[in-house]
Design a protein around this motif. Structure first.
Motif, PDB file in Angstrom:
ATOM      1  N   GLY A   1       3.153  10.820  -6.191  1.00  0.00           N
ATOM      2  CA  GLY A   1       4.104  11.498  -7.058  1.00  0.00           C
ATOM      3  C   GLY A   1       3.525  11.800  -8.427  1.00  0.00           C
ATOM      4  O   GLY A   1       3.834  12.821  -9.018  1.00  0.00           O
ATOM      5  N   GLY A   2       2.685  10.931  -8.901  1.00  0.00           N
ATOM      6  CA  GLY A   2       2.138  11.119 -10.235  1.00  0.00           C
ATOM      7  C   GLY A   2       2.359   9.870 -11.057  1.00  0.00           C
ATOM      8  O   GLY A   2       3.467   9.616 -11.510  1.00  0.00           O
ATOM      9  N   MET A   3       1.270   9.102 -11.225  1.00  0.00           N
ATOM     10  CA  MET A   3       1.371   7.830 -11.922  1.00  0.00           C
ATOM     11  C   MET A   3       1.626   8.068 -13.404  1.00  0.00           C
ATOM     12  O   MET A   3       1.057   8.984 -13.988  1.00  0.00           O
ATOM     13  N   GLY A   4       2.489   7.252 -13.986  1.00  0.00           N
ATOM     14  CA  GLY A   4       2.710   7.369 -15.420  1.00  0.00           C
ATOM     15  C   GLY A   4       3.656   8.491 -15.804  1.00  0.00           C
ATOM     16  O   GLY A   4       3.810   8.803 -16.973  1.00  0.00           O
ATOM     17  N   THR A   5       4.308   9.114 -14.825  1.00  0.00           N
ATOM     18  CA  THR A   5       5.359  10.073 -15.137  1.00  0.00           C
ATOM     19  C   THR A   5       6.687   9.425 -14.765  1.00  0.00           C
ATOM     20  O   THR A   5       6.734   8.534 -13.934  1.00  0.00           O
ATOM     21  N   LEU A   6       7.764   9.901 -15.382  1.00  0.00           N
ATOM     22  CA  LEU A   6       9.048   9.241 -15.150  1.00  0.00           C
ATOM     23  C   LEU A   6       9.550   9.443 -13.722  1.00  0.00           C
ATOM     24  O   LEU A   6       9.921   8.504 -13.038  1.00  0.00           O
ATOM     25  N   PHE A   7       9.562  10.710 -13.278  1.00  0.00           N
ATOM     26  CA  PHE A   7      10.176  11.002 -11.986  1.00  0.00           C
ATOM     27  C   PHE A   7       9.154  11.108 -10.862  1.00  0.00           C
ATOM     28  O   PHE A   7       9.517  11.270  -9.702  1.00  0.00           O
ATOM     29  N   GLY A   8       7.878  11.017 -11.220  1.00  0.00           N
ATOM     30  CA  GLY A   8       6.828  11.135 -10.206  1.00  0.00           C
ATOM     31  C   GLY A   8       7.015  10.203  -9.021  1.00  0.00           C
ATOM     32  O   GLY A   8       6.991  10.649  -7.874  1.00  0.00           O
ATOM     33  N   PRO A   9       7.233   8.906  -9.269  1.00  0.00           N
ATOM     34  CA  PRO A   9       7.353   7.971  -8.150  1.00  0.00           C
ATOM     35  C   PRO A   9       8.520   8.311  -7.221  1.00  0.00           C
ATOM     36  O   PRO A   9       8.414   8.152  -6.006  1.00  0.00           O
ATOM     37  N   VAL A  10       9.623   8.791  -7.810  1.00  0.00           N
ATOM     38  CA  VAL A  10      10.763   9.166  -6.978  1.00  0.00           C
ATOM     39  C   VAL A  10      10.373  10.340  -6.087  1.00  0.00           C
ATOM     40  O   VAL A  10      10.601  10.344  -4.872  1.00  0.00           O
ATOM     41  N   MET A  11       9.740  11.312  -6.719  1.00  0.00           N
ATOM     42  CA  MET A  11       9.265  12.480  -5.973  1.00  0.00           C
ATOM     43  C   MET A  11       8.287  12.030  -4.892  1.00  0.00           C
ATOM     44  O   MET A  11       8.331  12.495  -3.747  1.00  0.00           O
ATOM     45  N   GLY A  12       7.378  11.123  -5.269  1.00  0.00           N
ATOM     46  CA  GLY A  12       6.384  10.631  -4.314  1.00  0.00           C
ATOM     47  C   GLY A  12       7.040   9.950  -3.127  1.00  0.00           C
ATOM     48  O   GLY A  12       6.651  10.183  -1.977  1.00  0.00           O
ATOM     49  N   ALA A  13       8.060   9.113  -3.410  1.00  0.00           N
ATOM     50  CA  ALA A  13       8.739   8.409  -2.321  1.00  0.00           C
ATOM     51  C   ALA A  13       9.432   9.400  -1.399  1.00  0.00           C
ATOM     52  O   ALA A  13       9.347   9.307  -0.172  1.00  0.00           O
ATOM     53  N   VAL A  14      10.116  10.384  -2.007  1.00  0.00           N
ATOM     54  CA  VAL A  14      10.835  11.375  -1.193  1.00  0.00           C
ATOM     55  C   VAL A  14       9.853  12.131  -0.305  1.00  0.00           C
ATOM     56  O   VAL A  14      10.040  12.243   0.905  1.00  0.00           O
ATOM     57  N   VAL A  15       8.773  12.624  -0.926  1.00  0.00           N
ATOM     58  CA  VAL A  15       7.820  13.434  -0.166  1.00  0.00           C
ATOM     59  C   VAL A  15       7.122  12.598   0.907  1.00  0.00           C
ATOM     60  O   VAL A  15       7.024  13.006   2.069  1.00  0.00           O
ATOM     61  N   TYR A  16       6.680  11.395   0.538  1.00  0.00           N
ATOM     62  CA  TYR A  16       5.927  10.555   1.476  1.00  0.00           C
ATOM     63  C   TYR A  16       6.781  10.185   2.686  1.00  0.00           C
ATOM     64  O   TYR A  16       6.366  10.342   3.833  1.00  0.00           O
ATOM     65  N   LEU A  17       8.009   9.733   2.419  1.00  0.00           N
ATOM     66  CA  LEU A  17       8.848   9.270   3.527  1.00  0.00           C
ATOM     67  C   LEU A  17       9.370  10.436   4.365  1.00  0.00           C
ATOM     68  O   LEU A  17       9.504  10.323   5.587  1.00  0.00           O
ATOM     69  N   LEU A  18       9.658  11.578   3.701  1.00  0.00           N
ATOM     70  CA  LEU A  18      10.091  12.746   4.475  1.00  0.00           C
ATOM     71  C   LEU A  18       8.957  13.255   5.357  1.00  0.00           C
ATOM     72  O   LEU A  18       9.156  13.627   6.510  1.00  0.00           O
TER      73      LEU A  18
ATOM     74  N   GLY B   1       0.834  -1.206   0.000  1.00  0.00           N
ATOM     75  CA  GLY B   1       0.000   0.000   0.000  1.00  0.00           C
ATOM     76  C   GLY B   1       0.863   1.248   0.000  1.00  0.00           C
ATOM     77  O   GLY B   1       0.616   2.193  -0.752  1.00  0.00           O
ATOM     78  N   ASP B   2       1.909   1.236   0.827  1.00  0.00           N
ATOM     79  CA  ASP B   2       2.830   2.371   0.867  1.00  0.00           C
ATOM     80  C   ASP B   2       3.391   2.672  -0.522  1.00  0.00           C
ATOM     81  O   ASP B   2       3.441   3.820  -0.948  1.00  0.00           O
ATOM     82  N   LEU B   3       3.825   1.596  -1.200  1.00  0.00           N
ATOM     83  CA  LEU B   3       4.418   1.787  -2.529  1.00  0.00           C
ATOM     84  C   LEU B   3       3.408   2.395  -3.492  1.00  0.00           C
ATOM     85  O   LEU B   3       3.721   3.302  -4.256  1.00  0.00           O
ATOM     86  N   MET B   4       2.172   1.884  -3.423  1.00  0.00           N
ATOM     87  CA  MET B   4       1.123   2.443  -4.285  1.00  0.00           C
ATOM     88  C   MET B   4       0.910   3.924  -3.989  1.00  0.00           C
ATOM     89  O   MET B   4       0.776   4.742  -4.893  1.00  0.00           O
ATOM     90  N   VAL B   5       0.887   4.236  -2.690  1.00  0.00           N
ATOM     91  CA  VAL B   5       0.688   5.623  -2.292  1.00  0.00           C
ATOM     92  C   VAL B   5       1.787   6.508  -2.863  1.00  0.00           C
ATOM     93  O   VAL B   5       1.532   7.584  -3.392  1.00  0.00           O
ATOM     94  N   MET B   6       3.035   6.022  -2.792  1.00  0.00           N
ATOM     95  CA  MET B   6       4.152   6.815  -3.323  1.00  0.00           C
ATOM     96  C   MET B   6       3.959   7.102  -4.806  1.00  0.00           C
ATOM     97  O   MET B   6       4.169   8.223  -5.270  1.00  0.00           O
ATOM     98  N   VAL B   7       3.568   6.055  -5.546  1.00  0.00           N
ATOM     99  CA  VAL B   7       3.399   6.227  -6.991  1.00  0.00           C
ATOM    100  C   VAL B   7       2.287   7.229  -7.296  1.00  0.00           C
ATOM    101  O   VAL B   7       2.466   8.152  -8.093  1.00  0.00           O
TER     102      VAL B   7
END
Lengths: 314, 305
Positions: free
Chosen positions: A256-273, A247-253
């Motif tokens: 951040g923005g599903m279907g974008t290249l850097f969205g998931p990275v951004m999502g992971a950074v923002v979610y975990l921070l 669920g966490d991983l889904m939330v990150m994606v």
């Protein structure tokens, strides 16, 4: 396409920050931040791999954390058995993830929609219980990895900075790969399948085969993240495969923005921070995090990337 | 023989309990097309409410009734405040938003009731063993759960199949736009259905509470089981949910009871005792995987469109 957009600027800023982080950690003497970001980068890798099947392939997997466990256990079990070489551990982790993805993908892809979400979840739960039942490898309590993967001569995983850069390099490599995949003929077929499977099949594309290959690639990427995660924490337990982690991983994606290249990275950074930040303010951080997620869903379509795009246009 | 009958009844009891949870889930899913991961939180709230109210009033039954009402109200508030805005959105949005709600509920419970679990003691008249067959006794409370759950299942069936509101619910499940166009207040109907689902989840939670401890996260494992059930049974089908729930309850309970002994015949003692719990937990997921591979729409797909 505009050369400069707010979302591009934000992405560049984030990437520069990630690259320069060890420098900051060194200068300020703040070792904790490097440990924190190593974890963030590894989970960003997992989120990026999930984004490949969710965002580009349209396959909503709710069992992606299983690969984290499989990759991690491959490293942990081999280390336990005295095989410390990373040259063996990592390929085995990838192969095991690929095999698992191949089997469950072939079965799961017979279903669609919510059924697909639930069957991937079921398989991940099965993996979770298998790991809990491995008495030789710690069972429920998990397995301590006493020695990190040994890449003799190439890189020393025991060194924080080197390990961080290895993880970051893996993320970049995976994102480049996803970018190449998304723009290849293969990727275009996948995206076509996402928008209209029937039509693609009518044109003559074997839908399931394309989706299965994508599913396996994504699983291998996440298996890599799992192998790195076990090295990072020096520990692997069934808990990394629990469904809330998926669920966490889904939330990150999605965040951040599903279907974008850097969205998931951004999502992971923002979610975990955010998690880290809120947990420092109050012990009851989830009390804020939960409703925040709800608000993001209700008002922030397209995740952070979508919001940045709107700012750029507005 | 005694053990077999007892485990069989335990399986039935667990299955019926799962049905209460799955019925609400499948109604909400079938009619509003909403994936509600927070359904397990309502189950947990039911148990916490019951433990609290029972301690206040000093009566188990009164506490249970108050808890039922409280979960109903909580469900209605939740629907009107948050989930209503999710209808018609992507399933992924539902997953994300209700995942957030789980975080919220777990943390709220920790804040209000503290991290330690609660206990819900049974009154004396429910703890006596009741003779069910000559020479075989069964705990009165578990028997009571079976009776109550069967009663609720019957009422639910009659309510959905024989009343006007039930007719609207079925109509809503098969064509949402149409019944709106016919002048039915869909919003009210949705709120009602969600409240009903919440109350059923609460009922399941408060009935399970005296058997297990009331604790944070108790709703999550059982929620996954409920999802497995509605997927096996076919989403939106109450009949499917009922049969699948009994089936899953039986498989889970009997697997846990008899698998260790069976395994011991094949494996060495130590290996069997660690592998058995894992294997019996896996059994249900294995079952679901098999069902989905053979029948990708579940065993009793509700006739859609």
């Amino acid at each position: 396409m505009k050369a400069f957009t707010v979302s591009k600027a934000a992405t560049a800023l984030m990437l520069a920050g990630l690259v320069l982080l060890p420098l900051y950690s060194q200068l300020s003497g703040n070792i904790f931040i490097l440990t924190l970001f190593t974890r963030i980068v590894i989970l960003a890798l997992a989120a990026a791999s999930l984004n490949l099947i969710m965002g580009f392939g349209g396959m909503m997997s709710f069992g992606h954390a299983a690969y984290l466990g499989i990759g991690g256990y491959a490293v942990g079990m081999l280390a336990q058995e005295g095989v410390g070489s990373g040259y063996i551990q990592f390929p085995v982790a990838l192969a095991a993830s690929a095999l698992y993805a191949l089997v469950i993908g072939a079965l799961s892809l017979r279903t669609r929609g919510v059924y697909f979400i639930m069957i991937t979840l079921a398989f991940a739960q099965m993996a979770y219980y298998v790991a809990s039942g491995l008495a030789r490898y710690g069972g429920d309590d998990g397995l301590t990895v006493y020695k990190r993967s040994d890449f003799s001569g190439l890189i020393n995983l025991g060194n924080r900075t080197q390990f961080y850069y290895l993880c970051l390099a893996c993320v970049f490599a995976v994102i480049v790969l996803i970018w190449r995949i998304a723009n290849s003929r293969f990727g275009l077929v996948l995206q076509g399948l996402r928008s209209n499977e029937q039509r693609m099949q009518a044109i003559g594309f074997p839908a399931k085969r394309y989706q299965l290959v994508c599913f396996v690639i994504s699983g291998m990427m996440c298996g890599l993240a799992g192998a790195l995660l076990a090295n990072n924490t020096d520990f692997i337990s069934p808990a990394v495969m629990y469904w809330t982690r998926s669920g966490d991983l889904m939330v990150m994606v999605i965040l951040g923005g599903m279907g974008t290249l850097f969205g998931p990275v951004m999502g992971a950074v923002v979610y975990l921070l955010l998690e880290e930040f809120l947990s420092q303010i109050t012990e009851y951080w989830a009390l804020i995090m939960g409703p925040l997620l709800l608000l993001i869903v209700l008002f922030g379509r397209g995740g952070i990337m979508g919001a940045l795009g709107r700012v750029g246009r507005g | 023989m005694l053990l077999v009958v007892e485990q069989f009844l335990n399986g039935l009891q667990f299955g019926l309990l799962l049905f209460l949870l799955a019925a609400g889930l499948t109604l909400v899913f079938g009619i509003m097309d909403l994936v509600n991961l927070a359904h397990g939180s309502l189950y947990m709230m039911g148990a916490y409410f019951a433990a609290t109210f029972a301690a206040w009033t000093g009566s188990f039954l009164l506490g249970a009734l108050l808890a039922l009402g409280a979960t109903l109200v909580l469900g209605i508030v939740l629907e009107m405040g948050a989930l209503r805005h999710l209808y018609g959105r992507d399933h992924l949005d539902h997953v994300l938003a209700t995942f957030g709600l789980i975080l919220f509920f777990n943390e709220a419970v920790r804040l209000i009731w503290g991290p330690a679990g609660l206990a819900l003691p049974l009154p004396a008249w429910l703890t006596v063993p009741v003779p069910i067959l000559p020479g075989i006794h069964y705990p009165a409370y578990r028997l009571a759960i079976i009776v109550v759950a069967l009663l609720v299942a019957l009422l639910l069936y009659l309510g959905v199949m024989r009343t006007r509101i039930g007719m609207l619910i079925r109509a809503g499940a098969s064509n949402r736009e149409m019944i709106g166009a016919l002048g039915i207040n869909i919003k009210l109907l949705y709120t009602l259905v969600f409240g009903l689902g919440a109350a059923l989840a609460g009922l399941a939670g408060l009935m399970q509470a005296p058997i297990l401890t009331v604790q944070i996260g108790m709703g999550e494992n059982i929620l996954i089981l409920a999802f497995v059930i509605i997927v096996i049974g076919g989403i939106g089908s109450i009949r499917g949910a009922f049969l699948a729930a009994i089936f899953v309850g039986m498989v889970d309970t009997l697997g846990r009871a008899f698998l260790p002994n069976l395994l011991r015949q094949v494996l060495s003692g130590a290996a069997a005792s660690t592998a058995a719990p894992a294997l019996s937990s896996m059994l249900i997921y294995l079952l679901m995987a098999i069902v989905l591979v053979v029948r990708p729409e579940g065993l009793f797909p509700a006739n859609r469109r």
